[in-house]
Design an enzyme around this catalytic site. Structure first.
Site, PDB file in Angstrom:
ATOM      1  N   GLY A  47      50.155  38.815  31.740  1.00 33.83           N
ATOM      2  CA  GLY A  47      51.095  39.106  30.664  1.00 33.83           C
ATOM      3  C   GLY A  47      50.493  38.535  29.412  1.00 33.83           C
ATOM      4  O   GLY A  47      49.275  38.432  29.317  1.00 33.83           O
ATOM      5  N   GLU A  48      51.311  38.161  28.471  1.00 36.01           N
ATOM      6  CA  GLU A  48      50.796  37.529  27.257  1.00 36.01           C
ATOM      7  C   GLU A  48      51.011  36.027  27.368  1.00 36.01           C
ATOM      8  O   GLU A  48      52.147  35.554  27.407  1.00 36.01           O
ATOM      9  CB  GLU A  48      51.505  38.087  26.020  1.00 36.01           C
ATOM     10  CG  GLU A  48      51.003  39.443  25.595  1.00 36.01           C
ATOM     11  CD  GLU A  48      49.477  39.479  25.403  1.00 36.01           C
ATOM     12  OE1 GLU A  48      48.922  38.527  24.833  1.00 36.01           O
ATOM     13  OE2 GLU A  48      48.858  40.458  25.849  1.00 36.01           O
ATOM     14  N   SER A  49      49.909  35.262  27.408  1.00 35.02           N
ATOM     15  CA  SER A  49      50.049  33.824  27.665  1.00 35.02           C
ATOM     16  C   SER A  49      50.837  33.125  26.558  1.00 35.02           C
ATOM     17  O   SER A  49      51.627  32.215  26.828  1.00 35.02           O
ATOM     18  CB  SER A  49      48.677  33.174  27.840  1.00 35.02           C
ATOM     19  OG  SER A  49      47.927  33.269  26.655  1.00 35.02           O
ATOM     20  N   CYS A  79      44.953  36.055  35.101  1.00 33.37           N
ATOM     21  CA  CYS A  79      44.764  36.341  33.675  1.00 33.37           C
ATOM     22  C   CYS A  79      45.540  35.360  32.788  1.00 33.37           C
ATOM     23  O   CYS A  79      45.093  34.241  32.588  1.00 33.37           O
ATOM     24  CB  CYS A  79      45.117  37.794  33.376  1.00 33.37           C
ATOM     25  SG  CYS A  79      44.515  38.327  31.759  1.00 33.37           S
ATOM     26  N   ARG A 106      40.098  32.417  25.715  1.00 36.00           N
ATOM     27  CA  ARG A 106      41.000  33.582  25.742  1.00 36.00           C
ATOM     28  C   ARG A 106      40.278  34.812  25.198  1.00 36.00           C
ATOM     29  O   ARG A 106      39.384  34.697  24.368  1.00 36.00           O
ATOM     30  CB  ARG A 106      42.244  33.310  24.898  1.00 36.00           C
ATOM     31  CG  ARG A 106      43.056  32.130  25.373  1.00 36.00           C
ATOM     32  CD  ARG A 106      44.277  31.945  24.490  1.00 36.00           C
ATOM     33  NE  ARG A 106      45.059  33.174  24.465  1.00 36.00           N
ATOM     34  CZ  ARG A 106      45.839  33.541  23.458  1.00 36.00           C
ATOM     35  NH1 ARG A 106      45.935  32.802  22.389  1.00 36.00           N
ATOM     36  NH2 ARG A 106      46.520  34.663  23.509  1.00 36.00           N
ATOM     37  N   ILE A 134      41.624  42.925  31.672  1.00 34.03           N
ATOM     38  CA  ILE A 134      42.312  43.419  30.481  1.00 34.03           C
ATOM     39  C   ILE A 134      42.441  42.310  29.446  1.00 34.03           C
ATOM     40  O   ILE A 134      43.136  41.328  29.670  1.00 34.03           O
ATOM     41  CB  ILE A 134      43.692  43.977  30.865  1.00 34.03           C
ATOM     42  CG1 ILE A 134      43.492  45.202  31.769  1.00 34.03           C
ATOM     43  CG2 ILE A 134      44.491  44.345  29.621  1.00 34.03           C
ATOM     44  CD1 ILE A 134      44.739  45.772  32.334  1.00 34.03           C
ATOM     45  N   ARG A 135      41.734  42.474  28.342  1.00 37.16           N
ATOM     46  CA  ARG A 135      41.707  41.422  27.324  1.00 37.16           C
ATOM     47  C   ARG A 135      41.597  40.064  28.028  1.00 37.16           C
ATOM     48  O   ARG A 135      42.312  39.114  27.712  1.00 37.16           O
ATOM     49  CB  ARG A 135      42.981  41.470  26.458  1.00 37.16           C
ATOM     50  CG  ARG A 135      43.026  42.670  25.497  1.00 37.16           C
ATOM     51  CD  ARG A 135      44.398  42.818  24.844  1.00 37.16           C
ATOM     52  NE  ARG A 135      44.905  41.566  24.326  1.00 37.16           N
ATOM     53  CZ  ARG A 135      44.764  41.151  23.064  1.00 37.16           C
ATOM     54  NH1 ARG A 135      44.138  41.905  22.198  1.00 37.16           N
ATOM     55  NH2 ARG A 135      45.264  40.013  22.672  1.00 37.16           N
ATOM     56  N   HIS A 170      43.076  41.191  37.261  1.00 39.10           N
ATOM     57  CA  HIS A 170      44.414  41.511  37.765  1.00 39.10           C
ATOM     58  C   HIS A 170      44.392  42.155  39.149  1.00 39.10           C
ATOM     59  O   HIS A 170      44.406  43.381  39.237  1.00 39.10           O
ATOM     60  CB  HIS A 170      45.098  42.485  36.804  1.00 39.10           C
ATOM     61  CG  HIS A 170      45.356  41.918  35.450  1.00 39.10           C
ATOM     62  ND1 HIS A 170      46.416  41.091  35.189  1.00 39.10           N
ATOM     63  CD2 HIS A 170      44.685  42.037  34.285  1.00 39.10           C
ATOM     64  CE1 HIS A 170      46.402  40.730  33.920  1.00 39.10           C
ATOM     65  NE2 HIS A 170      45.354  41.292  33.347  1.00 39.10           N
ATOM     66  N   GLU A 172      46.765  42.511  41.009  1.00 45.50           N
ATOM     67  CA  GLU A 172      48.036  43.227  41.177  1.00 45.50           C
ATOM     68  C   GLU A 172      47.984  44.663  40.655  1.00 45.50           C
ATOM     69  O   GLU A 172      48.865  45.457  40.943  1.00 45.50           O
ATOM     70  CB  GLU A 172      49.175  42.451  40.496  1.00 45.50           C
ATOM     71  CG  GLU A 172      49.222  42.487  38.971  1.00 45.50           C
ATOM     72  CD  GLU A 172      48.307  41.461  38.287  1.00 45.50           C
ATOM     73  OE1 GLU A 172      47.403  40.921  38.958  1.00 45.50           O
ATOM     74  OE2 GLU A 172      48.492  41.231  37.078  1.00 45.50           O
TER      75      GLU A 172
END
Lengths: 195, 294
Positions: A47-49, A79, A106, A134-135, A170, A172
């Site tokens: 997600g977005e940390s 991630c 990051r 992803i990023r 990821h 998942e």
């Protein structure tokens, strides 16, 4: 039955839940601190940390999560989850949970257009794991007590320190449950020891 | 060997935004307020939709200076809007390294017939939809994320509710259909047959579907989550309110805990005035943004 939680404040929660269920454990979305008491292991999803940290603070999860880990219960971060676990983050004064002796950067591979898939060999898990980045962050330094499980172009992208597991990618987002099964086994082993 | 821009990488990016709020911002200062409040991404714009509506004229891609300023200000993903069918605006945003492109009806369309072939890009796209037919057409063109069109810049949730209910209702109908009924359903919806077959097989849309277009309060955001949205876009709602920082935080919290009504009551206290709303029937049909694109 072994019960594994997925921190459900934000991010790819449903995918982890499905993967846990396919791996033969019971899965539960954790939105409140009290729920930590009823689970044997926890996944910190992608997600977005930055967002997750704000929500962790807001709902008073920071110390309870640290206590959960200090009590020997396994945690698996993917991630954003890996960033939350690190003791040191490049360009940031303060870490988040600070549970793993690793230094992470990051968005280390670049922005979204640089995001990619690659096949990785993961020590003790799989020789050919399709990893989706992803990023993504990566680990730029790991202390001696950290076991490096996978590297991509020299960068550490999967690691384990005792009961803590992390990946920069990821699992998942694929149908490949081998990493989740590896974590479920970690949780089961600890559960036996603690019993 | 690294594979860039695969479906998994593009759709996965949107999966990571689930349960979050994406906020419209017009400068670095607003972007920082949004990040601080817990936004999962920001949409860099020259003007928010309600100002676009007020200004009239042709609305285009934002000045790259603004997009760059926002990209430098925050570490969360940055999205930007290109006009429907405007290949070059989309390519420019991709070249700048924007994380997601919104092929958006908020801007004046560049092409009234064709949408972009989004499969050709490394960067993922989000597109608006009012029903399953429109959603399936955009998926067919390669969008990696959907959102309701709603009616942007109005602060009126009614159209977003209509579009979310319509899409989800049609998905449920499709899933319960027998396979021999699907071709006719595809014809009636104007939807690609193969996309519908995939949705039926998987029991859900292959990409996330966020709410957008008219979210003005924390309760509006929670309502959209209740109706099955994967997350929420807030355009004019935040920075047109009296206290943007407080408002932004409240919307994030209401989205995370959309079924905790006591909490939504608490965070909605003393928020000041929300943006002034517009009654949809007061907007002339040719000024309705949702009717742009097909």
């Amino acid at each position: 039955m072994t019960k594994i939680g997925v921190l459900g404040l934000q991010g790819a929660v449903r995918e982890h839940i499905k993967s846990i269920e396919r791996s033969g454990a019971e899965a539960v979305v954790v939105k409140k601190v009290e729920q930590l008491a009823e689970i044997d292991g926890l996944i910190l999803p992608g997600g977005e940390s930055t967002t997750m940290r704000r929500l962790i603070n807001q709902y008073g999860f920071l110390q309870p999560l640290q206590q959960f880990s200090n009590a020997g219960k396994p945690i698996f971060g993917t991630c954003a989850g890996l960033i939350l676990l690190a003791k040191e983050i490049v360009g940031q004064q303060e870490p988040h949970l600070a549970l793993m002796d690793i230094k992470v950067e990051r968005n280390a591979f670049g922005r979204q257009r640089e995001s990619f898939e690659a096949t990785l060999a993961i020590e003790g898990v799989a020789p050919d794991f399709e990893a989706v980045f992803i990023r993504a962050p990566y680990i730029i330094k790991a202390e001696a007590n950290v076991e490096v499980l996978a590297k991509y172009n020299g960068a550490i992208v999967a690691a384990r320190q005792g009961t803590i597991l992390c990946t920069a990618f990821h699992p998942e987002l694929t149908e490949d449950d081998r990493l989740t099964r590896y974590f479920v086994k970690m949780v089961e082993d600890v559960k036996k020891e603690l019993a | 060997m690294a594979n860039l821009g695969t479906d998994r990488v593009k759709r996965g990016m949107a999966e990571m935004q689930k349960g979050g709020v994406i906020m419209d911002v017009v400068n670095a200062e607003q972007a920082k307020i949004a990040e601080e409040a817990g936004a999962v991404a920001v949409m860099a714009l020259e003007r928010v939709p309600s100002d676009i509506r007020a200004a009239g004229g042709v609305a285009r891609m934002a000045d790259p200076t603004i997009v760059e300023e926002v990209m430098n200000a925050v570490s969360i993903p940055v999205m930007a809007k290109a006009r429907i069918g405007h290949v070059v605006e989309a390519r420019v945003l991709e070249a700048m390294g924007v994380d997601y492109i919104d092929e958006s009806e908020v801007l004046t369309p560049a092409d009234e017939v064709y949408h972009l072939n989004k499969k050709e890009y490394t960067v993922p796209f989000v597109c608006g939809c009012r029903d399953l037919g429109e959603a399936a057409r955009r998926i067919g063109e390669g969008t990696s994320m959907l959102r309701t069109k709603g009616e942007p810049g109005t602060g009126n949730i009614v159209e977003a509710v209509r579009h979310m209910r319509e899409v989800n209702g049609q998905v449920r109908k499709l899933i319960s259909m027998s396979t021999d009924e699907i071709m006719t359903f595809a014809k009636d919806l104007g939807a690609p047959y193969q996309v519908l077959l995939d949705i039926k097989a998987n029991g859900r849309l292959p990409v996330v579907n966020f709410a957008a277009g008219g979210v003005a309060t924390p309760a509006d955001a929670a309502l959209m989550m209740e109706l099955g949205a994967d997350g929420v876009f807030v355009g004019s709602g935040i920075f047109k309110s009296d206290e943007p920082a407080k408002f932004a935080k409240a919307i994030v919290e209401a989205t995370t805990h959309y079924q905790d009504y006591q909490l939504i009551a608490d965070i909605s206290k003393g928020l000041g005035t929300a943006m002034k709303g517009l009654e949809i029937s007061s907007i002339a049909p040719e000024q309705r943004m949702q009717d742009r694109g097909w």
